[in-house]
Design a protein around this motif. Structure first.
Motif, PDB file in Angstrom:
ATOM      1  N   VAL A 152       0.824  -1.222   0.000  1.00 43.85           N
ATOM      2  CA  VAL A 152       0.000   0.000   0.000  1.00 43.85           C
ATOM      3  C   VAL A 152       0.856   1.270   0.000  1.00 43.85           C
ATOM      4  O   VAL A 152       0.328   2.377   0.071  1.00 43.85           O
ATOM      5  CB  VAL A 152      -1.009   0.037   1.183  1.00 43.85           C
ATOM      6  N   GLY A 153       2.192   1.101  -0.101  1.00 43.16           N
ATOM      7  CA  GLY A 153       3.051   2.269  -0.263  1.00 43.16           C
ATOM      8  C   GLY A 153       3.549   2.906   1.015  1.00 43.16           C
ATOM      9  O   GLY A 153       4.065   4.023   0.988  1.00 43.16           O
ATOM     10  N   ILE A 154       3.404   2.238   2.164  1.00 40.18           N
ATOM     11  CA  ILE A 154       3.926   2.780   3.421  1.00 40.18           C
ATOM     12  C   ILE A 154       5.415   2.464   3.535  1.00 40.18           C
ATOM     13  O   ILE A 154       6.171   3.175   4.179  1.00 40.18           O
ATOM     14  CB  ILE A 154       3.147   2.198   4.631  1.00 40.18           C
ATOM     15  N   ARG A 155       5.845   1.360   2.870  1.00 34.53           N
ATOM     16  CA  ARG A 155       7.254   0.968   2.843  1.00 34.53           C
ATOM     17  C   ARG A 155       7.686   0.794   1.391  1.00 34.53           C
ATOM     18  O   ARG A 155       6.885   0.419   0.551  1.00 34.53           O
ATOM     19  CB  ARG A 155       7.475  -0.348   3.603  1.00 34.53           C
ATOM     20  N   ASN A 156       8.990   1.043   1.135  1.00 39.57           N
ATOM     21  CA  ASN A 156       9.504   0.855  -0.223  1.00 39.57           C
ATOM     22  C   ASN A 156       9.947  -0.594  -0.425  1.00 39.57           C
ATOM     23  O   ASN A 156       9.749  -1.438   0.455  1.00 39.57           O
ATOM     24  CB  ASN A 156      10.628   1.864  -0.525  1.00 39.57           C
ATOM     25  N   GLU A 157      10.561  -0.901  -1.564  1.00 39.45           N
ATOM     26  CA  GLU A 157      10.934  -2.288  -1.874  1.00 39.45           C
ATOM     27  C   GLU A 157      12.008  -2.828  -0.943  1.00 39.45           C
ATOM     28  O   GLU A 157      12.249  -4.027  -0.899  1.00 39.45           O
ATOM     29  CB  GLU A 157      11.358  -2.444  -3.341  1.00 39.45           C
ATOM     30  N   TYR A 159      11.780  -2.204   2.318  1.00 38.37           N
ATOM     31  CA  TYR A 159      11.038  -2.175   3.588  1.00 38.37           C
ATOM     32  C   TYR A 159      11.445  -1.012   4.475  1.00 38.37           C
ATOM     33  O   TYR A 159      11.320  -1.070   5.691  1.00 38.37           O
ATOM     34  CB  TYR A 159      11.145  -3.537   4.323  1.00 38.37           C
ATOM     35  N   GLU A 160      11.924   0.056   3.837  1.00 38.76           N
ATOM     36  CA  GLU A 160      12.189   1.278   4.565  1.00 38.76           C
ATOM     37  C   GLU A 160      10.888   2.070   4.585  1.00 38.76           C
ATOM     38  O   GLU A 160      10.148   2.069   3.613  1.00 38.76           O
ATOM     39  CB  GLU A 160      13.290   2.089   3.862  1.00 38.76           C
ATOM     40  N   LYS A 161      10.627   2.733   5.712  1.00 38.98           N
ATOM     41  CA  LYS A 161       9.404   3.544   5.835  1.00 38.98           C
ATOM     42  C   LYS A 161       9.446   4.721   4.870  1.00 38.98           C
ATOM     43  O   LYS A 161      10.470   5.356   4.701  1.00 38.98           O
ATOM     44  CB  LYS A 161       9.262   4.082   7.269  1.00 38.98           C
ATOM     45  N   ILE A 162       8.291   4.967   4.237  1.00 38.64           N
ATOM     46  CA  ILE A 162       8.165   6.133   3.370  1.00 38.64           C
ATOM     47  C   ILE A 162       7.340   7.161   4.141  1.00 38.64           C
ATOM     48  O   ILE A 162       6.246   6.862   4.590  1.00 38.64           O
ATOM     49  CB  ILE A 162       7.450   5.761   2.049  1.00 38.64           C
ATOM     50  N   ASN A 163       7.907   8.369   4.324  1.00 34.01           N
ATOM     51  CA  ASN A 163       7.179   9.373   5.096  1.00 34.01           C
ATOM     52  C   ASN A 163       6.139  10.080   4.264  1.00 34.01           C
ATOM     53  O   ASN A 163       6.340  10.425   3.156  1.00 34.01           O
ATOM     54  CB  ASN A 163       8.163  10.398   5.680  1.00 34.01           C
TER      55      ASN A 163
END
Length: 163
Positions: A152-157, A159-163
């Motif tokens: 759903v786009g909360i983490r990148n490929e 698995y780092e958090k996307i703010n």
């Protein structure tokens, strides 16, 4: 003068170890291939692309550990034996979370992790690495949750958090 080869020039020691590494995700991310002998110096080569050829030349006979690493992918490690003939070894590494190894991380992978946790799906050693997306050392519902967050786009490929 004359065609006699003597000394070190005649001693070609070893054979070629080569193959293709298949991976997913970024086409520009480096793939590191390492060949480590039981005793001696390791050899490393770096290739790029999701289908990249690697080659080690003049590899002496013996037992080696072949390791393939790419960011966002579970590393692949295996033992190979080198003798008097060339060794061809193709390897596929998969992104963390891709427990069914189909090349993409989907809700099915999160479902497989939940099934594994309740004993309905057995994982091999490599799938256990793939399932530990948060690299905590064990597999939990959190790993399945992180896959859903990635989708759903909360983490990148990675698995780092996307703010």
């Amino acid at each position: 003068s004359g065609g006699t080869v003597t000394g070190e020039a005649a001693a070609v020691t070893g054979v070629t170890v080569s193959g293709t590494v298949k991976s997913y995700g970024s086409e520009t991310e480096n793939v590191t291939v390492t060949l480590t002998p039981e005793n001696g110096t390791l050899m490393t080569t770096v290739v790029t692309g999701n289908s990249a050829a690697y080659k080690f030349e003049n590899v002496s006979a013996g037992t080696y550990t072949l390791k393939v690493e790419k960011k966002g992918h579970a590393p692949w490690t295996e033992s190979i034996t080198v003798g008097s003939t060339a060794v061809a070894k193709d390897v596929t590494v998969y992104q963390y979370g891709d427990v069914n190894r189909n090349g993409t991380v989907t809700v099915l992978d999160a479902s497989w992790i939940r099934q594994h946790l309740v004993g309905k799906k057995a994982f091999d050693e490599y799938q256990l690495q793939l399932a530990d997306v948060n690299k905590s050392g064990n597999i939990s519902v959190l790993d399945a949750s992180w896959i859903r967050q990635r989708l759903v786009g909360i983490r990148n490929e990675y698995y780092e958090k996307i703010n």
